[in-house]
Design a protein around this motif. Structure first.
Motif, PDB file in Angstrom:
ATOM      1  N   UNK A  69       5.319  -5.435  -0.861  1.00 59.94           N
ATOM      2  CA  UNK A  69       4.728  -5.988   0.363  1.00 59.94           C
ATOM      3  C   UNK A  69       3.644  -5.019   0.816  1.00 59.94           C
ATOM      4  N   UNK A  98       0.613  -5.207   3.538  1.00 59.55           N
ATOM      5  CA  UNK A  98      -0.020  -6.043   4.549  1.00 59.55           C
ATOM      6  C   UNK A  98      -1.368  -5.472   4.990  1.00 59.55           C
ATOM      7  N   UNK A  99      -2.413  -6.300   4.857  1.00 56.05           N
ATOM      8  CA  UNK A  99      -3.738  -5.868   5.314  1.00 56.05           C
ATOM      9  C   UNK A  99      -3.742  -5.592   6.810  1.00 56.05           C
ATOM     10  N   UNK A 100      -2.961  -6.368   7.553  1.00 54.62           N
ATOM     11  CA  UNK A 100      -3.037  -6.291   9.010  1.00 54.62           C
ATOM     12  C   UNK A 100      -2.022  -5.347   9.630  1.00 54.62           C
ATOM     13  N   UNK A 101      -0.912  -5.127   8.944  1.00 52.98           N
ATOM     14  CA  UNK A 101       0.111  -4.305   9.556  1.00 52.98           C
ATOM     15  C   UNK A 101       0.181  -2.912   8.943  1.00 52.98           C
ATOM     16  N   UNK A 102      -0.371  -2.748   7.764  1.00 57.56           N
ATOM     17  CA  UNK A 102      -0.382  -1.418   7.153  1.00 57.56           C
ATOM     18  C   UNK A 102      -1.702  -1.233   6.423  1.00 57.56           C
ATOM     19  N   UNK A 103      -2.797  -1.305   7.178  1.00 63.24           N
ATOM     20  CA  UNK A 103      -4.130  -1.327   6.557  1.00 63.24           C
ATOM     21  C   UNK A 103      -4.434  -0.096   5.714  1.00 63.24           C
ATOM     22  N   UNK A 104      -3.952   1.046   6.145  1.00 70.63           N
ATOM     23  CA  UNK A 104      -4.297   2.242   5.379  1.00 70.63           C
ATOM     24  C   UNK A 104      -3.521   2.333   4.068  1.00 70.63           C
ATOM     25  N   UNK A 105      -2.239   1.977   4.092  1.00 69.64           N
ATOM     26  CA  UNK A 105      -1.504   1.914   2.820  1.00 69.64           C
ATOM     27  C   UNK A 105      -2.149   0.877   1.902  1.00 69.64           C
ATOM     28  N   UNK A 106      -2.593  -0.210   2.508  1.00 71.19           N
ATOM     29  CA  UNK A 106      -3.236  -1.270   1.712  1.00 71.19           C
ATOM     30  C   UNK A 106      -4.482  -0.716   1.003  1.00 71.19           C
ATOM     31  N   UNK A 107      -5.312   0.009   1.753  1.00 69.11           N
ATOM     32  CA  UNK A 107      -6.506   0.609   1.149  1.00 69.11           C
ATOM     33  C   UNK A 107      -6.097   1.577   0.030  1.00 69.11           C
ATOM     34  N   UNK A 146      -9.595  -7.753   0.803  1.00 72.90           N
ATOM     35  CA  UNK A 146      -9.667  -6.326   1.125  1.00 72.90           C
ATOM     36  C   UNK A 146      -9.327  -5.486  -0.103  1.00 72.90           C
TER      37      UNK A 146
END
Lengths: 165, 165, 165, 165, 165, 165, 165, 165
Positions: H40, H42-51, H78
């Protein structure tokens, strides 16, 4: 699915999951005593059989093709590309978009390759359109069908009229 | 608008402003040597003439009707309600909604009254579908038309092929 | 379906399957004591009776027509084409497209032939619009109806207000 | 914008930029000799005057309101909320969405507050619907209007017929 | 519906049937300890109280308004027309069109009268947007709220992260 | 693009091609004397600077962010994910779909991460919403802004009123 | 149209009228030094050549196919049905519906036959996706392409950054 | 969710509520013996982990990313912005709009950042597209996969064929 003998109409669909929608076309053809065959012919999963089906259709004596498909519904258009017969397309609604994708994929054909499109899930009308097409001919059978269609319209009016009373 | 003699196809539209779209149907019919007539028949402005036109069409020898209309496009469906002939509907795009209203008003017919719908502004395909319908008959003319259609498809392929070179 | 005596409003629909939606119009008319008649009048299955119904409506004393239809919903527009009465159209939602096809087929009428369209399945508002139309007259009955409508709006406000407490 | 004397119809719009669309309503009213007034009444920029306009409309002798608006088109619905008169809404198309937002904002009114919606940019039909509404009355003027409307429909048919020749 | 004392946020809706959607806004405000009031304020059924509510809102100490409405959803836009406060609009989905009509009626406001629109049925986000708005101030309370919002975002990340394990 | 000093509002867009739409936000801010900065911050082409911009915004003294983007418009939502500030999203219409893709990509945010969405190309309203947000504070500047907004609404009414004369 | 030697990518379209849209794919491939061929391959006008093209593609050394088509856009899906290669579909917008029909006809493929769909008219991205696909391999060329792609993204960021200054 | 060892494909989604849709991608990968990981992100809830996830993906040996998301579905786009890998986007349908918002938010990416979009809820095809992408390489594993894909298509045809009998 029980095909009749010496079929005049080829009733095909992309998947047997389309049958609950498409069987209304079969029923309409039966009501008018039109012989037909039923087949699963998938544009995407058996493209070469599909091409063969379309190319041979008029040689085998078929005079109209009814094709149902859903989503990116390529079957009616691809058959129309390889047969000189009139192809009637039935947009089958899938889980999403309520058949709008099916409708646009079937009706928005490029110039040169027509598909006679009916309403979303409108298989009964596809069957009736096939009857009208056969009734547009110049032979005796066509004349008989045309008379039957006129009677059918009279019955529709009577039935509708009865409901209002 | 110049009708041909002893027409097989009735080409009608709700308004003469539809002619720039609909003339492509006439052209396709001419390419295949199909006699046809052209008329303005408005469901909304001359409803009784429209009903008469539809009722008499097959008695006058017409074998296919092509009807173009835009917006709340009732002409194809109303004609289909009073004729046993196959009716081909052409959604004419008006100023708003890009023909989506025309398309839905034509294609979403109730069970019992089919309209063979082609693409938005797809009048050329309407003409070709009329040819295919006439070619679906059992007489000699139908056979000749069917051969012409097969040739036509071969030419389409050649023309398309040539563009890729 | 029980028509009232000496009807002022003709409440018609394309199929008796539209009644569960359309009965809310009847109820609104009853609340305001407006006499009305109810009929199934199908544009597609009984086109000639439909034309007759429309042509005779104002001669029979009707002053407003409410017409419900779904899909390629031609009934309201076709009636509007043959009557000088105001025609109120109710888009009935069918199985697909959530009434968008019905709405566009009813509302997108060509210049010259207006249909007073209400919301999808908005039959209650069709009934209330008929009341407003009758209340727009210059006679005593109109004046009484207008007062009733003002009271009705006051009650709406009270009821809405009460819900917030 | 020149209002007539002793107006029966109030023709209002949210912005004077709507006038190029809305003037077709004025023209239709003039053709039938209906007196009317024209005003800019913005639901969003002058909400209290808008409420006043609506509340006083029937007291000032208006019998129908025609309201044009675009986008989140609140004017027709807000007027309908404060007047017992029939309100005819004209969806004015703005730069985006081709009037679909205007149409839905006008037609999708909640039960209790009807707006008689016409087609996108259908101001001429709004004018004609106002005429039909006035013609639905029981007085002499109504009877004359009704006759005029029947004549008008005959002329529509003649004009349409002439185009087909 | 239990309003808090000395409310900063006015949470209103067109009908109590909107409460199942709108209560998520109340819950979000409670999580951040924001005082608020809840009311049914219908643009269409109690237009004058609605105008009064909007005009007095900032005088009574409210600093943000959240307004939910469905269909021809006029409430958020009408309130925005009469208050200098930021108005947050929640498109409530009704039986047809899945909230698309509600969304367009709320978001497509004309220049001059903004509504801060959230997703269809996005009442929780409306509540959170009210919190962000209050947190955008320059006072101590705003600073505390801003810190809480940063913590809230950290918790969102943790919760989302935990689900992936 | 000329930023003002000590900005309260960050006005950003995904591409400088959005400026013709977005400059109306700048103009609205200038009318109310709000200091702001303007930047191109692309979610897709400079994702890490975008994240940094969002994370530092409130630390640098910004109190509101206005973000415009088109197509798969991710900028407003991604900024909202990393800042506690209110983010106002402007759907910029691109060559296809008339801004519907931009609108849905901006407004349909998941619970937890609100974006205050305005109309397609509604940058002026985005600026005015930023003003309203700053005016919702409790300090003297907020009070002055609130008074200005009330004056502004009075002027809107006067201007609209003048057009009707 | 000038094909490169020993092509890795087959760039095909249904009609040469698609070239103004599709050439952006060719340009992207050239920027990354990818050899490719360009052809007109029409699903509807030369269905058998189209099947042959698809079946032989991987045998001739092609590793990715990019296919553009509009309306009832069957080309990408039909190619995907007969090749094991990844097929990238580009929805070409035609005169009506702004590419929505093309998009749905391409993207809504049934399970078993994927098409990698890009945005309406997004041919440049189709080219870049082909590059990414080739860069996903395990050989030296893939590694070099991957490095180039990382550089390309850095340049995108620089260019976007420069526009904000 | 059970990740395989030494994954070639990263299968991520914005929320664990997407898993019922997305698991069909996992199943397709398993059928072809492709190792993958599930997360999981999430672009919106964990943007930095996503990046971080996106930036490190190719360094960790992943060769394709499959990302599912719904509503304002920013995750696929993203990730595509920060990785040189091909990213396959799956539009997950949420409660409203039937996935149309998800589809447009994923597919309408700006030039420079492609996402390979499949049908709404088309996770199985996302898995198969990942297989095709890996099969497009030049190494032995790719060759084996390509052969498997050809066999797979043959089986699809057989299965479809069997249903027609």
């Amino acid at each position: 699915m029980s095909p009749s003998n010496t079929p005049l109409v080829g009733l095909v669909m992309g998947s047997d999951s389309d049958w609950p929608v498409m069987k209304a076309a079969a029923q309409a053809l039966e009501e008018f005593g039109i012989s037909f065959e039923v087949d699963v012919v998938s544009a995407h999963r058996m493209p070469e059989e599909m091409i063969s089906y379309g190319k041979q259709a008029h040689q085998r004596g078929l005079r109209v093709i009814i094709a149902g498909a859903g989503g990116a519904a390529h079957l009616p258009g691809m058959l129309a590309a390889v047969t000189p017969l009139p192809v009637i397309g039935v947009p089958v609604p899938l889980k999403h978009f309520d058949g709008m994708d099916s409708l646009l994929s079937i009706v928005q054909m490029p110039a040169g390759v027509p598909v006679a499109t009916v309403s979303v899930a409108g298989a009964r009308n596809a069957g009736l359109l096939a009857v009208r097409t056969l009734a547009a001919g110049s032979d005796e059978h066509a004349g008989l069908l045309r008379d039957k269609l006129v009677d059918f319209q009279t019955e529709l009016a009577s039935a509708a009229h009865a409901k209002g009373e």
